[in-house]
Scaffold this active site. Structure first.
Site, PDB file in Angstrom:
ATOM      1  N   THR A  95      -3.940   4.690  -0.692  1.00  5.82           N
ATOM      2  CA  THR A  95      -4.697   4.485   0.542  1.00  5.82           C
ATOM      3  C   THR A  95      -5.758   5.561   0.760  1.00  5.82           C
ATOM      4  OG1 THR A  95      -2.478   4.110   1.329  1.00  5.82           O
ATOM      5  CG2 THR A  95      -4.239   3.626   2.835  1.00  5.82           C
ATOM      6  N   THR A  96      -5.368   6.807   0.544  1.00  7.84           N
ATOM      7  CA  THR A  96      -6.323   7.892   0.739  1.00  7.84           C
ATOM      8  C   THR A  96      -7.495   7.711  -0.216  1.00  7.84           C
ATOM      9  OG1 THR A  96      -4.373   9.251   1.077  1.00  7.84           O
ATOM     10  CG2 THR A  96      -6.476  10.395   1.001  1.00  7.84           C
ATOM     11  N   ASP A 385       6.235   4.885  -0.998  1.00  9.43           N
ATOM     12  CA  ASP A 385       5.157   4.938  -1.987  1.00  9.43           C
ATOM     13  C   ASP A 385       5.734   4.766  -3.388  1.00  9.43           C
ATOM     14  OD1 ASP A 385       3.582   5.485   0.150  1.00  9.43           O
ATOM     15  OD2 ASP A 385       2.687   7.312  -0.644  1.00  9.43           O
TER      16      ASP A 385
END
Ligand code: ADP
Ligand code: MG
Length: 550
Positions: A95-96, A385
């Site tokens: 996501t980052t 994650d």
């Protein structure tokens, strides 16, 4: 006469930004968002402390969590957040990276536009570059879905997420859990339930067969150890229909009062009889069970649980095979499920119910332990994650090398490709390639290392081997494959597609028209509190609630 008179087609309170103004505003917003999450990227990323409107504190460096908790008002930034969330939903990691790459692509695009290159040329160049990048990623990916690789993939995703001290053990749990529920190459992450328990250490976390529920039977008198359970799942309250406050019951004599109570008791008895007749001996009810019902259920030897969470009901349905019935009339022997053993056990100071030997042997839980709630919450995000990347790797069996190795290789090969393209589009392709450098650059920066020299060294190292990346702990350029830093191909592909899509969407907006106050609201779906977690965004104040732009 009329020639000089301005004509208004929009209400005068409407705010409008056109052309370059709109674009500049949106790019600025995207860059601000990028700069917020950038410092969290990689193993040496810093944490953010987020405080919600209720005062609850979350400390995390998980991009998905930060974006979820921030109340973003600026519409282009909101679009970017939505796209990043999609990344989280589809692959559970990266996501980052999506936000960072998108911000960088937009920065490069802005430079090109300022040099007089048309938006359509930039967009076309980015699209071609992204298609080529996907091709390159496929070519440099490695086939592997063995247990050792899966474990490395899990550990890479967890690095720097507050769980490093127990990474090996947690990676084992995640890989074993994923392999246990795998079916025809697919891993449904939702069937793994992570049960967090504060108290004791993370190393005491374990994998359990079946389902674990943070609940005990409604009554202390009910059995806490049942063999060969016949399980009923109902979404129907075992209690009297609530009498609304304005209902009036006229009772004029003691006889009538007694009749009224008996009547109530009969109704409850009826409900309990239905359960007994179905042959169930364990009942999970998503709704309430009142005291009188509890008494009769206990008398009938039925172990009952009330107000079971919806997600637990769904897991029970999958594991035991019992159907969730919404009307008690539908509770028949055919809709029951089975579990070989249901029992209550105390872990630390927490009583949990274990549902084991289920009809469907794939049900699996991870009991995650840690000293405090903060620890278990943080680690549970890391586990999430890890589960995402392990599932992705099991599903497509292809991995890439992390630590910036893949991005530097992409930069190199995309440059070669760009050189072969004629005209102005070439500039856009080269800009796209350069933008990807942001990932290794940020990894290095966050580790407090020398960016300029290390990037140059990395590029030189890629003349020899595509596996060279940056070990952020030692500051050395090493073979990241040997270091075991591996990531699923699927995550990187999804991240590139998502960030390119976001950049393109924002580049195409050349007009923003906002209804009155639209610029300061957080949009239609927010609760209306205005303390957005973001700093003010000059020169672009927020501009929620303008669907025509989306
Ligand atoms: P994201 O939300 O994008 O997944 P992360 O904070 O998880 O962001 O960081 C992912 C990046 O960290 C990837 O580029 C990955 O290659 C890199 N990374 C992970 N582990 C290591 C490591 N041990 N050394 C160097 N880089 C690493
Ligand atoms: Mg990650």
């Amino acid at each position: 006469m009329m020639a000089n008179q301005p004509i208004f087609i929009l209400p005068q309170s409407t705010e409008r930004y056109s052309g370059r103004d709109a674009l500049r505003m949106n790019i600025t917003a995207a860059k601000i968002l990028e700069n917020i999450v950038r410092t969290t990227l990689g193993p040496k990323g810093m944490d953010k402390m987020l405080v919600d409107s209720m005062g609850d504190v979350t400390v995390t460096n998980d991009g998905a969590t930060i974006l979820r908790e921030m109340d973003i008002a600026q519409p282009a930034a909101r679009m970017l957040v939505e796209i990043a969330k999609k990344q989280e939903d589809i692959v559970g990691d990266g996501t980052t990276s999506v936000v960072v790459i998108a911000g960088e692509l937009l920065q490069k695009a802005q430079n090109l536009l300022e040099d007089g290159i048309a938006t359509s040329v930039v967009v076309r160049g980015f699209r071609n570059a992204s298609a080529k990048a996907l091709e390159i990623l496929n070519n440099i990916s490695v086939d592997a879905r063995d247990k050792d690789t899966l474990k490395k993939v899990a550990m890479t995703a967890m690095t720097g997420k507050g769980s490093d001290f127990a990474k090996e053990h947690l990676a084992d749990l995640v890989v074993d859990a994923a392999l246990r529920i795998e079916e025809d190459g697919k891993v449904d992450k939702d069937s793994i339930n992570i049960q967090r328990i504060s108290g004791d250490s993370v190393e005491d976390s374990f994998l359990a067969e079946g389902i674990i529920m943070d609940k005990t039977p409604v009554s202390k008198n009910m059995s806490r150890d049942i063999k060969d359970a016949k399980v009923a799942l109902i979404k129907y309250p075992i209690q009297l229909k609530e009498i609304t406050t304005d209902a009036k019951i006229d009772i004029t004599s003691p006889d009538q009062f007694e009749a009224f109570l008996n009547n109530e008791e009969e109704m409850i008895k009826d409900l309990v009889d239905k359960v007994v007749e179905s042959g169930a001996n364990v009942l999970f009810c998503q709704k309430g069970i009142d005291d009188m019902a509890e008494h009769y259920l206990n008398k009938a030897g039925i172990v009952a649980y009330k107000r079971v969470k919806k997600s637990d009901m769904e897991r029970l349905n999958k594991a035991t095979g019992a159907k969730i019935v919404t009307d008690i009339e539908d509770l028949t022997p055919e809709v029951l499920g089975s579990a070989g053993h249901i029992y209550v056990e105390k872990i630390f100071d927490h009583e949990l119910t274990f549902i084991e030997e289920c009809g469907n042997p794939k049900a699996t839980s991870i009991v995650l332990r840690g000293s405090t709630r903060y620890v278990t919450e943080q680690i549970s995000r890391a586990l999430d994650d890890a589960l995402g990347v392990v599932a992705a790797t099991i599903e497509d069996g292809k991995v890439l090398i992390g630590g910036g190795a893949t991005e530097i290789e992409l930069v190199k090969q995309l440059r070669d490709y760009g050189d072969s393209v004629m005209g102005r589009e070439q500039l856009a392709i080269l800009a796209y390639a350069e933008a990807l450098e942001i990932i290794p650059r940020t990894l290095i920066e966050n580790a407090g290392l020398d960016t300029i020299n290390l990037i140059a060294d990395l590029k030189a190292a890629h003349e020899e081997s595509p596996a060279m990346g940056i070990n952020v702990f030692t500051g050395k350029i090493v073979d990241m494959k040997e270091e075991g830093v591996l990531e699923p191909l699927k995550v990187k592909i999804q991240a590139l597609q998502a960030s390119t899509e976001a950049a393109e969407m924002i580049l195409r907006i050349d007009d923003m028209i906002a209804a009155k106050n639209g610029l300061n609201s957080t949009g239609p779906d927010e609760s209306g509190n205005d303390n957005s977690g973001m700093p003010p965004m000059p020169p672009a104040p927020g501009m929620g609630g303008m669907p025509p732009m989306m």
